[in-house]
Structure formats: structure tokens, C-alpha cells
Design a protein around this motif. Structure first.
Motif, mmCIF file in Angstrom:
data_model
loop_
_atom_site.group_PDB
_atom_site.id
_atom_site.type_symbol
_atom_site.label_atom_id
_atom_site.label_comp_id
_atom_site.label_asym_id
_atom_site.label_seq_id
_atom_site.Cartn_x
_atom_site.Cartn_y
_atom_site.Cartn_z
ATOM 1 N N VAL A 202 0.843 -0.803 -0.203
ATOM 2 C CA VAL A 202 -0.179 0.154 -0.324
ATOM 3 C C VAL A 202 1.084 1.324 0.066
ATOM 4 O O VAL A 202 0.272 2.378 -0.771
ATOM 5 C CB VAL A 202 -0.822 -0.660 1.078
ATOM 6 N N GLN A 203 1.536 0.750 1.342
ATOM 7 C CA GLN A 203 2.519 2.682 0.818
ATOM 8 C C GLN A 203 2.811 2.538 -1.176
ATOM 9 O O GLN A 203 3.526 3.410 -0.467
ATOM 10 C CB GLN A 203 4.271 2.039 1.635
ATOM 11 N N GLU B 90 0.779 7.051 -6.888
ATOM 12 C CA GLU B 90 0.050 7.610 -7.155
ATOM 13 C C GLU B 90 0.466 9.478 -7.147
ATOM 14 O O GLU B 90 -0.125 10.043 -7.614
ATOM 15 C CB GLU B 90 -1.123 7.587 -6.172
ATOM 16 N N VAL B 91 1.177 9.257 -5.837
ATOM 17 C CA VAL B 91 1.231 11.321 -5.085
ATOM 18 C C VAL B 91 2.378 11.169 -6.297
ATOM 19 O O VAL B 91 2.037 12.574 -7.190
ATOM 20 C CB VAL B 91 1.869 10.948 -3.540
ATOM 21 N N HIS C 111 -7.194 8.491 -8.620
ATOM 22 C CA HIS C 111 -6.923 7.821 -7.422
ATOM 23 C C HIS C 111 -8.409 6.468 -7.529
ATOM 24 O O HIS C 111 -7.743 4.834 -6.947
ATOM 25 C CB HIS C 111 -7.950 8.024 -5.722
ATOM 26 N N ALA C 112 -9.015 5.878 -8.249
ATOM 27 C CA ALA C 112 -9.632 5.095 -8.359
ATOM 28 C C ALA C 112 -9.128 3.755 -9.524
ATOM 29 O O ALA C 112 -9.507 3.027 -9.193
ATOM 30 C CB ALA C 112 -11.052 5.722 -8.947
ATOM 31 N N GLU C 113 -8.323 4.852 -10.157
ATOM 32 C CA GLU C 113 -7.262 3.824 -11.070
ATOM 33 C C GLU C 113 -6.144 3.156 -10.509
ATOM 34 O O GLU C 113 -6.152 2.181 -10.636
ATOM 35 C CB GLU C 113 -7.280 4.522 -12.080
ATOM 36 N N PHE D 270 -6.098 -1.072 -10.175
ATOM 37 C CA PHE D 270 -4.496 -0.898 -10.265
ATOM 38 C C PHE D 270 -4.107 -2.365 -9.423
ATOM 39 O O PHE D 270 -3.897 -3.381 -9.822
ATOM 40 C CB PHE D 270 -3.770 -0.258 -10.766
ATOM 41 N N ALA D 271 -4.793 -2.158 -7.989
ATOM 42 C CA ALA D 271 -3.753 -2.217 -7.038
ATOM 43 C C ALA D 271 -4.608 -3.873 -7.123
ATOM 44 O O ALA D 271 -3.749 -4.384 -6.729
ATOM 45 C CB ALA D 271 -3.507 -1.705 -5.581
ATOM 46 N N GLN D 272 -5.581 -3.872 -7.057
ATOM 47 C CA GLN D 272 -6.370 -4.672 -6.882
ATOM 48 C C GLN D 272 -6.048 -5.599 -7.866
ATOM 49 O O GLN D 272 -6.308 -7.021 -7.806
ATOM 50 C CB GLN D 272 -8.130 -4.658 -7.029
#
Length: 208
Positions: A63-64, A70-71, A77-79, A83-85
């Protein structure tokens, strides 16, 4: 076994550490905006297949990384969440495939070992050849006559089948030889006489 049902796994909240002031810069006044930097993005709970769990430390690191990505990339954010999922789903599939291949390889190795042991019995000049059936029948009879009651015999046969030891030449030879000796009524091997130790006096003058 991994199933198709999924369950949510909570995504930890990771906050960006406060950076110290650079050389030559005065610290920001108390209460200013720099005292409380904007936290890294947080994400909705990720989903995992039923029966699958993720080590908490590994999830925190993951998650980090996606939050920092993302930053830095200023991605939507939704993408990033989607993508992470996808990355998690792919990792689960790869791990499942690796475990299945490992289990299959171990099973094949076990089958090869049992087959090799049995082939050694068949090739043995005493146990195998045209005496193979006689040897195996003697071993089975040994179990029937010396393996206890029916429940105990079944337990012993299960042990031999599950471990493969029932195909090992050493065990088959021992049971067959023992059963053949029992049939022939041969004498037990003579035991060596026990020699008692003597004292120095007894050795010199003899015993009374």
C-alpha cells in the motif's frame, strides 16, 4: 483450497513521514501548513479469495508503494485502486499455480520412489523373478499372522501404502524370511553365551 468467493481485506492507512527542514531553511512556524503534511492516499478494502490471507507487513509495504506511486504520478485515485486490486489478483493466481506445481512434483517423486523400490524387489535374485509372487504372499501372510487383530493389520497396511515402505526391498525381505522360517519350524539363531567378568583374584586362583 482457494475458492471463487472473495472476502475484503482491510487496506492499512499509510501516512507520509514529516521531512526535516533543509539546510539553511528555518523551521516552519508552529501551526503552519508544513507542520501537517498531507497524508498519502488511502484505499478501499481489497478483496481476496476465500481462505487466502496476506501477511500484514507485506500488505503495508504494498500500500505504501502504490500510494507513493499515485502521488508522484498524479494518477487518478480510482484507477490506482483498481490497478492495485489487479496486482493482488495476479499475485494470488501465481502463488496458487506455484503451490499446485510443487504439490504435483512431490506426488510424482513419491510415485517414482515407490515404483523404483518395487522394481528392485522384482529384480532381486532371491526375492524376485519367478519367486516374486511367493515372496509377496509370504510377506502378506506374515502381516496376517503377526500383525495383530484386523484393525491393527489394516492400520499397518495403511502405513505401508501411505509411506510407500510396503514396496521397500528391506521390509519385504524381512517379512518373507520371517514367515518362511516360521513355516519351516527352523530353530532360532543361537545366542552367544554371556561371559561374566572375573576379578583379578578369581582369574589367578580360580573360583570355589
Amino acid at each position: 483450497m482457494l475458492g471463487s468467493d472473495t472476502k475484503p481485506v482491510e487496506a492499512p492507512i499509510v501516512e507520509k513521514p514529516v521531512e526535516p527542514p533543509k539546510n539553511g531553511e528555518a523551521p516552519a512556524p508552529e501551526g503552519s501548513q508544513s507542520d501537517e503534511p498531507a497524508p498519502l492516499p488511502t484505499y478501499e478494502d481489497f478483496t481476496l479469495p476465500e481462505g487466502v490471507s496476506v501477511e500484514e507487513g507485506a500488505l503495508n509495504d504494498f500500500v505504501q508503494e502504490i500510494a507513493e506511486f499515485e502521488v508522484l504520478s498524479k494518477a487518478d485515485h480510482a484507477e490506482v485502486q483498481a490497478f492495485a486490486q489487479k496486482l493482488i489478483d495476479r499475485h494470488v493466481i501465481q502463488m496458487k499455480t506455484a503451490l499446485e506445481r510443487q504439490a504435483e512434483a512431490l506426488q510424482q517423486a513419491e510415485v517414482r520412489k515407490k515404483t523404483e523400490w518395487l522394481e528392485k524387489v522384482k529384480a532381486d535374485p532371491v526375492l524376485g523373478g519367478n519367486r516374486f509372487n511367493t515372496t509377496t504372499n509370504a510377506a502378506l501372510e506374515f502381516i496376517r499372522t503377526h500383525g495383530g487383530d484386523e484393525t491393527q493389520q489394516a492400520e499397518f497396511r495403511t502405513l505401508m501404502n501411505e509411506t510407500g515402505i510396503g514396496n521397500h526391498p528391506a521390509l519385504i525381505r524381512m517379512m518373507a524370511n520371517a514367515m518362511n522360517a516360521f513355516r519351516e519350524g527352523g530353530p532360532l539363531p543361537a545366542q552367544k553365551p554371556v561371559v561374566e567378568s572375573q576379578s583379578k583374584v578369581a582369574k589367578r586362583y580360580g573360583t570355589i
